[in-house]
Design an enzyme around this catalytic site. Structure first.
Site, mmCIF file in Angstrom:
data_model
loop_
_atom_site.group_PDB
_atom_site.id
_atom_site.type_symbol
_atom_site.label_atom_id
_atom_site.label_comp_id
_atom_site.label_asym_id
_atom_site.label_seq_id
_atom_site.Cartn_x
_atom_site.Cartn_y
_atom_site.Cartn_z
ATOM 1 N N ASP A 119 4.407 -16.293 50.322
ATOM 2 C CA ASP A 119 5.738 -16.746 49.923
ATOM 3 C C ASP A 119 6.855 -15.986 50.627
ATOM 4 O O ASP A 119 8.020 -16.392 50.532
ATOM 5 C CB ASP A 119 5.914 -16.627 48.406
ATOM 6 C CG ASP A 119 5.146 -17.697 47.657
ATOM 7 O OD1 ASP A 119 5.018 -18.808 48.202
ATOM 8 O OD2 ASP A 119 4.681 -17.415 46.535
ATOM 9 N N ASP A 180 1.054 -25.250 50.026
ATOM 10 C CA ASP A 180 2.428 -24.758 50.140
ATOM 11 C C ASP A 180 2.602 -23.882 51.386
ATOM 12 O O ASP A 180 3.679 -23.794 51.967
ATOM 13 C CB ASP A 180 2.808 -23.926 48.913
ATOM 14 C CG ASP A 180 2.177 -24.405 47.616
ATOM 15 O OD1 ASP A 180 1.112 -25.050 47.674
ATOM 16 O OD2 ASP A 180 2.726 -24.124 46.555
HETATM 17 N N1 GLY Z 1 4.883 -22.770 46.029
HETATM 18 C C1 GLY Z 1 4.732 -22.915 44.637
HETATM 19 C C2 GLY Z 1 5.014 -24.258 44.117
HETATM 20 O O1 GLY Z 1 5.169 -25.231 44.821
HETATM 21 O O2 GLY Z 1 5.086 -24.367 42.922
#
Ligand code: GLY
Length: 393
Positions: A119, A180
């Site tokens: 992230d 993601d």
């Molecule tokens: N990257 C975390 C989500 O999409 O909730």
């Protein structure tokens, strides 16, 4: 050749699908919606200023619960606050350079700290990359390069992907990569380093090979043996089930592969972006806003996810620029359909709270941020509107 023929058949089907979709009769007042967003940002800043008129820039507005009227704030001094970059990004997009700089600089430490997880990409792309695009401040580029090198340390060359969640290796029984993560490859591409470029391309190819079903729907998580690199299994973490389609995961895939094509110009990524787009569009309800998971057995008594719609809309406006008519027109029509619904009284927060949008689902299995306003839905909604406003005529 055979693949190419199949792909063209998909495109024809896609064009047919778009022609058959509900007509987009309403006109989208893009400037009016951008102004609405600016007004809501002013409200947010007033709320953050509080009684003493001072903003604590270490706190980021993250979500407003379904029954709430004010932002829940999160400390950006915790490296697990994956949403820390979105509010600075919104400020950059609103050209509030002064406040954007202040929120952005609180995140610099992350580029020089041991990496927590993938992230880091979301955090730095929202803040520093949007800041660099606005100002071309060389300091922002330096921070982004440091962050990119840090992100690259998660790459396992035997597997061919970045490890998304180092803390969850034992839980999944291996090297885990989530859909993601496709979004965060942008940080590697931006760095302009060959090693980082090769990592990003390898990640995109490996994910394409192992993390999608034959119908091009995405699995949320792929798990690999970290020693042999063998793909072990796919599963979900935030979706309804291992075999259902978590809508935001598919939206990340559409956006991610479109972005990978932007940086590489490789036809296979453009073809794949179109295939995952087709898989998404063909499952949408008429108003263009997906159920949080397309396989939730509670549908139609379930929740929509405005965040997935905003991400997909932003991606589609970009993807439309890389393809010929009539497919580009189809993508634009679909993006507008999504944005018209998101801009309606049903989806805009308006006087209910200072966010832009209602009705996103953060993490349904964990029961958090369900039917909420969430900062990343706002970020991609504004980005989609601005991309539409600047669409080459
Ligand atoms: N990257 C975390 C989500 O999409 O909730």
């Amino acid at each position: 050749m055979k693949n190419r023929a199949c792909f063209l058949a998909v495109l024809v089907a896609l064009a047919y699908l778009c022609r058959g979709s509900v007509a987009v009769a309403q006109v989208l007042d893009v400037d009016g919606q951008v102004e609405y967003c600016r007004g809501q940002v002013e409200r947010t800043l007033r709320e953050l200023r509080g009684r003493d008129g001072k903003i604590d820039y270490t706190l980021t507005p993250r979500y407003v619960g379904a029954a709430e009227h004010h932002w829940n704030l999160r400390s950006v001094k915790r490296p697990d606050e994956w949403c820390a970059g979105f509010f600075p990004g919104i400020l950059w997009m609103c050209a509030d350079t002064l406040e954007a700089r202040r929120f952005t600089q609180e995140l610099e430490y992350l580029a020089y700290s041991p990496i927590y997880d993938h992230d880091l990409g979301f955090i730095m792309i929202g803040s520093y990359l949007k800041g660099w695009e606005t100002t071309h401040d060389e300091h922002y580029r330096e921070v982004l390069l440091a962050a990119a090198d840090s992100l690259a340390t998660l790459f396992n060359p035997r597997v061919g992907t970045l490890l998304s969640w180092p803390r969850n290796v034992a839980m999944f029984g291996g090297h885990n990569t989530i859909m993601d993560n496709m979004m965060n490859l942008e940080l590697l591409f931006f760095s302009g380093k060959k090693e980082n470029y090769d990592i990003a391309v390898c990640h995109a190819d490996t994910t394409m090979k192992y993390q999608f079903r034959p119908d091009h729907t995405a699995n949320h998580v792929a798990v690999y043996d970290p020693v042999t690199g063998r793909h072990l299994y796919n599963c979900t973490h935030q979706g309804f089930g291992d075999n259902t389609l978590w809508s935001r995961g598919q939206a990340w895939a559409i956006y991610g592969y479109t972005m990978v094509y932007r940086y590489t110009g490789e036809q296979r990524f453009l073809d794949f972006a179109q295939q995952v787009t087709e898989a998404y569009l063909s499952r949408l309800p008429d108003d263009g806003i997906p159920w949080w998971d397309m396989g939730d057995p509670m549908i139609p008594h379930s929740f929509r996810d405005a965040s997935a719609a905003a991400i997909a809309a932003s991606a589609l406006v970009e993807l439309a620029q890389y393809v010929e008519t009539p497919v580009s027109e189809c993508y634009m029509k679909e993006a507008k359909r999504m944005l018209i619904t998101l801009s309606s009284a049903d989806y805009q927060s308006r006087e209910k709270n200072p966010a832009f949008l209602l009705h996103s689902v953060g993490n349904m299995p964990a029961g958090t941020e369900v039917d909420a306003s969430i900062n990343y839905a706002d970020y991609y909604y504004l980005e989609a509107l601005l991309r539409l406003k600047n669409y080459p005529q």
